[in-house]
Write a protein that holds these residues in place. Structure first.
Motif, PDB file in Angstrom:
ATOM      1  N   VAL A 240       1.007  -0.716  -0.153  1.00  0.00           N
ATOM      2  CA  VAL A 240      -0.134  -0.199   0.138  1.00  0.00           C
ATOM      3  C   VAL A 240       1.282   0.819   0.033  1.00  0.00           C
ATOM      4  O   VAL A 240       0.553   2.291  -1.005  1.00  0.00           O
ATOM      5  N   VAL A 241       1.907   1.469   0.684  1.00  0.00           N
ATOM      6  CA  VAL A 241       3.011   2.771   1.179  1.00  0.00           C
ATOM      7  C   VAL A 241       3.990   2.759  -0.344  1.00  0.00           C
ATOM      8  O   VAL A 241       3.693   3.277  -1.057  1.00  0.00           O
ATOM      9  N   GLN A 242       3.384   2.012  -1.324  1.00  0.00           N
ATOM     10  CA  GLN A 242       4.741   1.431  -2.227  1.00  0.00           C
ATOM     11  C   GLN A 242       3.827   2.340  -3.655  1.00  0.00           C
ATOM     12  O   GLN A 242       3.859   2.955  -4.126  1.00  0.00           O
ATOM     13  N   GLU A 243       2.687   1.635  -3.606  1.00  0.00           N
ATOM     14  CA  GLU A 243       1.184   2.046  -4.523  1.00  0.00           C
ATOM     15  C   GLU A 243       1.264   3.386  -4.173  1.00  0.00           C
ATOM     16  O   GLU A 243       0.959   3.760  -4.817  1.00  0.00           O
ATOM     17  N   ALA A 244       0.910   3.700  -2.590  1.00  0.00           N
ATOM     18  CA  ALA A 244       0.687   5.056  -2.556  1.00  0.00           C
ATOM     19  C   ALA A 244       1.701   6.571  -3.483  1.00  0.00           C
ATOM     20  O   ALA A 244       1.697   7.119  -3.747  1.00  0.00           O
ATOM     21  N   PHE A 245       3.225   6.165  -3.318  1.00  0.00           N
ATOM     22  CA  PHE A 245       4.218   6.818  -3.742  1.00  0.00           C
ATOM     23  C   PHE A 245       3.901   6.896  -5.266  1.00  0.00           C
ATOM     24  O   PHE A 245       4.325   7.808  -6.015  1.00  0.00           O
TER      25      PHE A 245
ATOM     26  N   ALA B 151       1.033  11.719 -10.391  1.00  0.00           N
ATOM     27  CA  ALA B 151      -0.020  12.650  -9.917  1.00  0.00           C
ATOM     28  C   ALA B 151       0.459  13.764  -9.546  1.00  0.00           C
ATOM     29  O   ALA B 151      -0.088  14.936  -8.801  1.00  0.00           O
ATOM     30  N   ARG B 152       1.797  14.073  -9.261  1.00  0.00           N
ATOM     31  CA  ARG B 152       3.083  15.256  -8.361  1.00  0.00           C
ATOM     32  C   ARG B 152       2.470  16.231  -9.091  1.00  0.00           C
ATOM     33  O   ARG B 152       2.273  17.492  -8.262  1.00  0.00           O
ATOM     34  N   GLY B 153       2.059  16.584  -9.850  1.00  0.00           N
ATOM     35  CA  GLY B 153       1.363  17.610 -10.532  1.00  0.00           C
ATOM     36  C   GLY B 153       0.345  18.588 -10.092  1.00  0.00           C
ATOM     37  O   GLY B 153      -0.269  19.878 -10.461  1.00  0.00           O
ATOM     38  N   ARG B 154      -0.156  17.671  -9.591  1.00  0.00           N
ATOM     39  CA  ARG B 154      -1.895  18.410  -8.750  1.00  0.00           C
ATOM     40  C   ARG B 154      -1.775  19.045  -7.343  1.00  0.00           C
ATOM     41  O   ARG B 154      -1.896  19.480  -6.779  1.00  0.00           O
ATOM     42  N   VAL B 155      -0.263  18.108  -7.095  1.00  0.00           N
ATOM     43  CA  VAL B 155       0.572  18.933  -5.669  1.00  0.00           C
ATOM     44  C   VAL B 155       0.806  20.518  -5.738  1.00  0.00           C
ATOM     45  O   VAL B 155       2.100  20.361  -5.749  1.00  0.00           O
ATOM     46  N   ARG B 156       0.038  21.332  -5.658  1.00  0.00           N
ATOM     47  CA  ARG B 156       0.516  22.826  -5.927  1.00  0.00           C
ATOM     48  C   ARG B 156       1.381  23.131  -4.948  1.00  0.00           C
ATOM     49  O   ARG B 156       2.461  23.848  -4.802  1.00  0.00           O
ATOM     50  N   ASP B 157       0.903  22.875  -4.014  1.00  0.00           N
ATOM     51  CA  ASP B 157       2.013  22.971  -2.872  1.00  0.00           C
ATOM     52  C   ASP B 157       3.266  21.842  -1.994  1.00  0.00           C
ATOM     53  O   ASP B 157       2.084  20.986  -1.399  1.00  0.00           O
ATOM     54  N   PRO B 158       4.342  22.316  -2.627  1.00  0.00           N
ATOM     55  CA  PRO B 158       5.245  21.006  -1.699  1.00  0.00           C
ATOM     56  C   PRO B 158       4.882  20.873  -0.590  1.00  0.00           C
ATOM     57  O   PRO B 158       5.158  19.744  -0.089  1.00  0.00           O
ATOM     58  N   GLU B 159       4.839  21.636   0.647  1.00  0.00           N
ATOM     59  CA  GLU B 159       4.367  21.111   2.130  1.00  0.00           C
ATOM     60  C   GLU B 159       3.212  20.389   2.083  1.00  0.00           C
ATOM     61  O   GLU B 159       2.853  20.089   2.902  1.00  0.00           O
ATOM     62  N   LYS B 160       2.219  20.075   1.251  1.00  0.00           N
ATOM     63  CA  LYS B 160       1.260  19.138   1.478  1.00  0.00           C
ATOM     64  C   LYS B 160       2.090  17.218   0.413  1.00  0.00           C
ATOM     65  O   LYS B 160       0.772  16.747   0.638  1.00  0.00           O
ATOM     66  N   THR B 161       2.995  17.845   0.221  1.00  0.00           N
ATOM     67  CA  THR B 161       3.026  16.355  -0.110  1.00  0.00           C
ATOM     68  C   THR B 161       2.983  15.148   0.606  1.00  0.00           C
ATOM     69  O   THR B 161       2.307  14.347   0.488  1.00  0.00           O
ATOM     70  N   LEU B 162       3.387  14.833   1.832  1.00  0.00           N
ATOM     71  CA  LEU B 162       3.456  14.351   2.919  1.00  0.00           C
ATOM     72  C   LEU B 162       1.641  13.792   3.139  1.00  0.00           C
ATOM     73  O   LEU B 162       1.116  12.665   3.450  1.00  0.00           O
ATOM     74  N   ALA B 163       0.842  15.147   2.861  1.00  0.00           N
ATOM     75  CA  ALA B 163      -1.021  14.709   3.590  1.00  0.00           C
ATOM     76  C   ALA B 163      -1.341  14.096   2.503  1.00  0.00           C
ATOM     77  O   ALA B 163      -1.944  12.921   2.293  1.00  0.00           O
ATOM     78  N   TYR B 164      -0.316  14.375   0.588  1.00  0.00           N
ATOM     79  CA  TYR B 164      -1.338  13.053  -0.503  1.00  0.00           C
ATOM     80  C   TYR B 164      -1.122  12.346   0.280  1.00  0.00           C
ATOM     81  O   TYR B 164      -1.968  11.027  -0.131  1.00  0.00           O
TER      82      TYR B 164
ATOM     83  N   VAL C 171      -3.793   5.986   2.699  1.00  0.00           N
ATOM     84  CA  VAL C 171      -5.720   5.463   4.006  1.00  0.00           C
ATOM     85  C   VAL C 171      -6.964   4.779   2.879  1.00  0.00           C
ATOM     86  O   VAL C 171      -7.310   3.984   2.929  1.00  0.00           O
ATOM     87  N   ASN C 172      -6.846   6.267   1.912  1.00  0.00           N
ATOM     88  CA  ASN C 172      -7.589   5.503   0.529  1.00  0.00           C
ATOM     89  C   ASN C 172      -6.993   3.617   0.036  1.00  0.00           C
ATOM     90  O   ASN C 172      -8.409   3.116  -0.411  1.00  0.00           O
TER      91      ASN C 172
END
Length: 191
Positions: A63-68, A74-87, A93-94
Protein backbone atom coordinates in the motif's frame (compact mmCIF):
# COMPACT_ATOMS: atom_id res chain seq x y z
CA UNK A 1 10.13 3.96 -12.94
CA UNK A 2 12.24 2.28 -10.24
CA UNK A 3 10.71 1.61 -6.87
CA UNK A 4 12.48 3.64 -4.23
CA UNK A 5 13.45 1.77 -1.11
CA UNK A 6 13.47 3.80 2.06
CA UNK A 7 16.72 4.65 3.83
CA UNK A 8 17.35 2.87 7.03
CA UNK A 9 18.32 6.00 8.90
CA UNK A 10 17.82 6.56 12.59
CA UNK A 11 16.43 10.03 12.02
CA UNK A 12 14.40 11.32 9.07
CA UNK A 13 16.26 12.90 6.18
CA UNK A 14 16.03 16.65 5.77
CA UNK A 15 13.61 17.83 3.12
CA UNK A 16 15.15 20.54 0.99
CA UNK A 17 13.33 23.83 1.13
CA UNK A 18 12.20 25.42 -2.11
CA UNK A 19 11.42 28.88 -0.83
CA UNK A 20 13.44 30.67 -3.50
CA UNK A 21 11.16 29.75 -6.37
CA UNK A 22 7.77 29.13 -4.76
CA UNK A 23 5.75 30.55 -7.65
CA UNK A 24 7.48 28.28 -10.15
CA UNK A 25 7.21 25.25 -7.82
CA UNK A 26 3.53 25.87 -7.20
CA UNK A 27 2.83 26.17 -10.91
CA UNK A 28 4.66 22.91 -11.71
CA UNK A 29 3.56 20.98 -8.60
CA UNK A 30 5.89 19.13 -6.30
CA UNK A 31 9.22 18.00 -7.73
CA UNK A 32 10.33 14.39 -7.98
CA UNK A 33 13.20 15.07 -5.60
CA UNK A 34 10.92 16.63 -2.99
CA UNK A 35 8.44 13.76 -3.27
CA UNK A 36 11.24 11.20 -2.99
CA UNK A 37 12.75 12.87 0.06
CA UNK A 38 9.34 13.17 1.72
CA UNK A 39 8.68 9.50 1.03
CA UNK A 40 12.04 8.42 2.43
CA UNK A 41 11.74 10.62 5.48
CA UNK A 42 8.22 9.48 6.38
CA UNK A 43 8.26 5.87 5.14
CA UNK A 44 8.01 4.39 8.64
CA UNK A 45 5.14 6.64 9.68
CA UNK A 46 3.28 5.82 6.44
CA UNK A 47 3.90 2.13 7.07
CA UNK A 48 2.57 2.57 10.62
CA UNK A 49 -0.54 4.28 9.28
CA UNK A 50 -1.18 1.38 6.90
CA UNK A 51 -0.55 -1.10 9.73
CA UNK A 52 -3.34 0.50 11.75
CA UNK A 53 -5.74 -0.20 8.90
CA UNK A 54 -4.45 -3.52 7.56
CA UNK A 55 -3.35 -6.69 9.30
CA UNK A 56 -0.25 -7.97 7.53
CA UNK A 57 3.12 -6.36 6.85
CA UNK A 58 3.28 -7.32 3.18
CA UNK A 59 -0.02 -5.58 2.43
CA UNK A 60 1.13 -2.50 4.35
CA UNK A 61 4.34 -2.28 2.35
CA UNK A 62 2.44 -2.77 -0.90
CA UNK A 63 0.00 0.00 0.00
CA UNK A 64 2.78 2.45 0.90
CA UNK A 65 4.70 1.68 -2.32
CA UNK A 66 1.53 2.06 -4.38
CA UNK A 67 0.79 5.37 -2.65
CA UNK A 68 4.20 6.69 -3.67
CA UNK A 69 3.66 5.57 -7.27
CA UNK A 70 0.24 7.17 -7.45
CA UNK A 71 1.33 10.48 -5.92
CA UNK A 72 4.39 10.44 -8.18
CA UNK A 73 2.24 10.06 -11.28
CA UNK A 74 -0.11 12.83 -10.10
CA UNK A 75 2.54 15.12 -8.59
CA UNK A 76 1.42 17.97 -10.86
CA UNK A 77 -1.76 18.20 -8.77
CA UNK A 78 0.19 18.76 -5.57
CA UNK A 79 0.40 22.54 -5.92
CA UNK A 80 1.91 23.19 -2.50
CA UNK A 81 5.06 21.13 -1.83
CA UNK A 82 4.31 21.37 1.89
CA UNK A 83 1.22 19.21 1.31
CA UNK A 84 3.15 16.32 -0.27
CA UNK A 85 3.08 14.33 2.96
CA UNK A 86 -0.65 14.95 3.35
CA UNK A 87 -1.22 13.61 -0.17
CA UNK A 88 0.87 10.53 0.63
CA UNK A 89 -1.03 9.92 3.87
CA UNK A 90 -4.43 10.31 2.25
CA UNK A 91 -3.41 7.97 -0.57
CA UNK A 92 -2.25 5.35 1.97
CA UNK A 93 -5.62 5.58 3.75
CA UNK A 94 -7.58 5.31 0.49
CA UNK A 95 -5.54 2.36 -0.76
CA UNK A 96 -5.91 0.61 2.61
CA UNK A 97 -9.68 1.04 2.43
CA UNK A 98 -9.69 -0.40 -1.08
CA UNK A 99 -7.63 -3.39 0.07
CA UNK A 100 -10.07 -4.03 2.90
CA UNK A 101 -13.05 -3.76 0.54
CA UNK A 102 -11.47 -6.32 -1.78
CA UNK A 103 -10.88 -8.68 1.13
CA UNK A 104 -14.45 -8.32 2.39
CA UNK A 105 -15.82 -8.91 -1.09
CA UNK A 106 -13.63 -11.97 -1.43
CA UNK A 107 -14.91 -13.34 1.87
CA UNK A 108 -18.50 -12.71 0.84
CA UNK A 109 -17.96 -14.54 -2.43
CA UNK A 110 -16.31 -17.46 -0.65
CA UNK A 111 -19.11 -17.80 1.87
CA UNK A 112 -21.85 -18.09 -0.74
CA UNK A 113 -23.12 -21.66 -1.03
CA UNK A 114 -22.29 -23.55 -4.16
CA UNK A 115 -25.24 -24.00 -6.54
CA UNK A 116 -25.46 -27.73 -5.80
CA UNK A 117 -25.54 -27.22 -2.04
CA UNK A 118 -28.82 -27.45 -0.18
CA UNK A 119 -30.42 -24.17 0.75
CA UNK A 120 -31.28 -23.34 4.34
CA UNK A 121 -34.92 -24.21 3.68
CA UNK A 122 -33.97 -27.60 2.24
CA UNK A 123 -31.69 -28.21 5.22
CA UNK A 124 -34.49 -27.38 7.64
CA UNK A 125 -36.87 -29.65 5.73
CA UNK A 126 -34.31 -32.47 5.81
CA UNK A 127 -33.92 -31.99 9.56
CA UNK A 128 -37.68 -32.20 10.08
CA UNK A 129 -37.89 -35.26 7.87
CA UNK A 130 -35.04 -36.92 9.81
CA UNK A 131 -36.77 -36.17 13.11
CA UNK A 132 -39.98 -37.66 11.72
CA UNK A 133 -38.06 -40.77 10.64
CA UNK A 134 -36.52 -41.16 14.10
CA UNK A 135 -39.99 -40.88 15.67
CA UNK A 136 -41.34 -43.46 13.24
CA UNK A 137 -38.41 -45.80 13.98
CA UNK A 138 -39.17 -45.54 17.70
CA UNK A 139 -42.73 -46.69 16.97
CA UNK A 140 -41.58 -49.96 15.35
CA UNK A 141 -41.32 -53.30 17.11
CA UNK A 142 -37.91 -53.95 18.64
CA UNK A 143 -36.87 -56.63 16.10
CA UNK A 144 -38.06 -54.56 13.12
CA UNK A 145 -36.08 -51.58 14.37
CA UNK A 146 -32.96 -53.71 14.96
CA UNK A 147 -33.14 -55.28 11.48
CA UNK A 148 -33.62 -51.94 9.72
CA UNK A 149 -30.86 -50.19 11.66
CA UNK A 150 -28.36 -52.97 11.02
CA UNK A 151 -29.41 -53.44 7.40
CA UNK A 152 -29.63 -49.83 6.24
CA UNK A 153 -27.73 -47.69 8.73
CA UNK A 154 -24.91 -50.13 9.54
CA UNK A 155 -24.90 -51.27 5.88
CA UNK A 156 -24.87 -54.99 6.68
CA UNK A 157 -26.03 -57.73 4.37
CA UNK A 158 -29.09 -59.78 5.32
CA UNK A 159 -26.82 -62.70 6.23
CA UNK A 160 -24.72 -60.50 8.52
CA UNK A 161 -27.87 -59.15 10.20
CA UNK A 162 -29.15 -62.72 10.73
CA UNK A 163 -25.83 -63.77 12.26
CA UNK A 164 -25.62 -60.64 14.47
CA UNK A 165 -29.16 -61.00 15.82
CA UNK A 166 -29.08 -64.80 15.96
CA UNK A 167 -32.19 -65.23 13.80
CA UNK A 168 -32.81 -66.91 10.46
CA UNK A 169 -32.35 -65.21 7.08
CA UNK A 170 -36.10 -65.53 6.42
CA UNK A 171 -36.88 -63.74 9.71
CA UNK A 172 -34.55 -60.89 8.72
CA UNK A 173 -36.42 -60.53 5.41
CA UNK A 174 -39.82 -60.65 7.13
CA UNK A 175 -38.93 -58.16 9.88
CA UNK A 176 -37.32 -55.87 7.29
CA UNK A 177 -40.32 -55.96 4.96
CA UNK A 178 -42.84 -55.33 7.76
CA UNK A 179 -40.65 -52.57 9.25
CA UNK A 180 -40.36 -50.70 5.94
CA UNK A 181 -44.13 -50.98 5.40
CA UNK A 182 -44.77 -49.57 8.90
CA UNK A 183 -42.27 -46.71 8.29
CA UNK A 184 -43.96 -45.86 4.99
CA UNK A 185 -47.34 -45.58 6.71
CA UNK A 186 -45.90 -43.52 9.59
CA UNK A 187 -44.03 -41.15 7.29
CA UNK A 188 -47.06 -40.51 5.05
CA UNK A 189 -49.38 -39.88 7.96
CA UNK A 190 -50.02 -36.18 8.70
CA UNK A 191 -48.10 -34.93 11.74
Amino acid sequence: MPVIAPWSATRPAQIPSQRGDTDEAMAAGTTVDHLTETYRAHYRSLLGLAALLLDDTASCEDVVQEAFIRVHSARGRVRDPEKTLAYLRQTVVNLSRSALRRRILGLKLLSKPMPDMASAEEGAYDLLERDQLIQAMRGLQRRQREVLVLRYFADMTEAQVAQTLGISLGSVKAYGSRGIAALRVAMEAPA
